[in-house]
Design a protein around this motif. Structure first.
Motif, PDB file in Angstrom:
ATOM      1  N   ASP A   1     -39.431 -20.666 104.416  1.00  0.00           N
ATOM      2  CA  ASP A   1     -40.954 -20.486 104.407  1.00  0.00           C
ATOM      3  C   ASP A   1     -41.576 -21.675 104.212  1.00  0.00           C
ATOM      4  N   ARG A   2     -42.121 -22.105 105.227  1.00  0.00           N
ATOM      5  CA  ARG A   2     -42.665 -23.576 105.375  1.00  0.00           C
ATOM      6  C   ARG A   2     -43.919 -23.650 104.377  1.00  0.00           C
ATOM      7  N   LYS A   3     -44.447 -22.727 103.980  1.00  0.00           N
ATOM      8  CA  LYS A   3     -45.619 -22.584 103.209  1.00  0.00           C
ATOM      9  C   LYS A   3     -45.049 -22.832 101.599  1.00  0.00           C
ATOM     10  N   ILE A   4     -44.871 -23.869 101.281  1.00  0.00           N
ATOM     11  CA  ILE A   4     -44.253 -24.564 100.152  1.00  0.00           C
ATOM     12  C   ILE A   4     -45.790 -24.967  99.262  1.00  0.00           C
ATOM     13  N   PRO A   5     -45.379 -24.272  98.112  1.00  0.00           N
ATOM     14  CA  PRO A   5     -46.579 -24.884  96.923  1.00  0.00           C
ATOM     15  C   PRO A   5     -46.585 -26.184  96.381  1.00  0.00           C
ATOM     16  N   ALA A   6     -47.685 -26.459  95.722  1.00  0.00           N
ATOM     17  CA  ALA A   6     -47.941 -27.921  94.919  1.00  0.00           C
ATOM     18  C   ALA A   6     -46.637 -28.095  94.239  1.00  0.00           C
ATOM     19  N   GLY A   7     -46.350 -29.526  93.896  1.00  0.00           N
ATOM     20  CA  GLY A   7     -45.234 -29.481  92.982  1.00  0.00           C
ATOM     21  C   GLY A   7     -43.681 -29.353  93.667  1.00  0.00           C
ATOM     22  N   VAL A   8     -43.737 -29.081  95.029  1.00  0.00           N
ATOM     23  CA  VAL A   8     -42.583 -29.101  95.697  1.00  0.00           C
ATOM     24  C   VAL A   8     -42.610 -29.887  97.021  1.00  0.00           C
ATOM     25  N   VAL A   9     -41.041 -30.673  97.312  1.00  0.00           N
ATOM     26  CA  VAL A   9     -41.297 -31.518  98.231  1.00  0.00           C
ATOM     27  C   VAL A   9     -39.959 -31.274  99.095  1.00  0.00           C
TER      28      VAL A   9
END
Length: 323
Positions: A133-141
């Motif tokens: 899932d390429r829609k990663i949230p803020a706080g994730v790299v």
């Protein structure tokens, strides 16, 4: 006329003030020291016994030692178990580490890891393998390399060497890993341009040299004829080369390509056992992952997607690569 003089400050009062000032200074010093203490980063690896991931792990350890303020990495081995890896991440969260680095077992099963880390407010870095899932949230790299590009580079080189025709086989990595999907997709997109090249077989050797050797042995025993082996990594490619040698196949008559550029892979290219490999920069990924963890722990801005480029390896340039 009698003049009055101000009363002298009692010795006890002077000493009390000095003690209070000393305590305050010590408190400030301790607080400052706490801020400079080592950052604690949990690292959940998919498996320790993978050759390339061993270099990634060692390079992360070396990078952590080079950070001036100090970074302590706690490595855990999931041994290819999704549930075990989730448990390791939950343990990191309960320990209140400053950041978490994950090399996922299954790239399709990262949603729970992402949710638990972000809910806890702990920075999360995926390294080497990116979530499906390429829609990663803020706080994730995500720190990785574009596996489709690796497949394209390998595919184009071997297709050219084949002169655009022949039968080929593909050694797939772990099917739960999107690196397998990406590298294979890249190869197939190139081969689609060459109608004279036919894919005879494709099976998973799960990244392992012995399994790559066993599969190629089986194909030889079945009497299958092929002109090239496209392998998703160097270990399986080396296994393929060993199988062909044992079967007495003429050296160089079957082209073999790998991916990673491990020391053994580089040596195989130099010796001519592999026609080509594609260098995956373990140090580049390791450095970027640890850098991201440090910056995120200090609330500094970071790029959410960090792509470390692949590079083509042939006998002509193999000496310039190393892990």
């Amino acid at each position: 006329m009698k003049t009055s003089t101000p009363p002298a400050t009692p010795l006890r009062s002077t000493r009390s003030s000095a003690i209070r000032r000393l305590c305050l200074a010590m408190a400030v010093s301790l607080a400052s020291g706490a801020a400079l203490a080592d950052l604690k980063v949990g690292v959940a690896m998919s498996q320790f016994d993978d050759t390339w991931l061993t270099y990634l792990r060692e390079d992360m350890g070396a990078k952590a030692k080079s950070v001036p303020e100090g970074v302590t990495l706690q490595f855990e081995d999931a041994r290819g178990d999704v549930v075990k890896q989730l448990s390791q991440v939950e343990s990191f969260i309960s320990q209140k580490v400053d950041a978490i680095i994950v090399n996922p077992v299954d790239t399709a099963a990262t949603a729970r890891i992402t949710k638990e880390a972000t809910d806890a407010g702990i920075p999360l870095i995926y390294v080497n393998r990116s979530p499906d899932d390429r829609k990663i949230p803020a706080g994730v790299v995500v720190v990785a390399s574009d596996d489709i590009k690796a497949g394209e580079m390998q595919g184009q080189y071997l297709a050219d060497k084949l002169g655009g025709k022949g039968n080929v086989v593909i050694l797939l990595g772990d099917l739960a890993n999107n690196s397998t999907q990406g590298r294979t997709k890249g190869v197939k997109e190139i081969l689609a341009k060459y109608p004279g090249i036919k894919i005879d077989q494709e099976q998973s050797g799960t990244w392992l040299r012995q399994k790559g050797m066993d599969l190629v042995n089986d194909w030889i025993t079945q009497g299958r004829k092929f002109d090239a082996v496209f392998s998703n990594n160097d270990e399986m490619a080396i296994g393929a080369a060993m199988a062909l040698k044992q079967a007495g196949v003429k050296e160089g008559s079957v082209l073999i390509g790998g991916v990673d550029g491990t020391p053994d892979g580089l040596n195989a290219v130099k010796k001519g056992d592999l026609a080509v490999s594609v260098y995956q920069d373990a140090k580049g990924q390791a450095d970027a992952a640890v850098d991201a963890a440090v910056k995120m722990a200090h609330k500094q801005p970071v790029e959410q997607w960090v792509w470390v480029p692949f590079q083509l390896i042939t006998a002509a340039n193999a000496d310039q690569f190393k892990h």
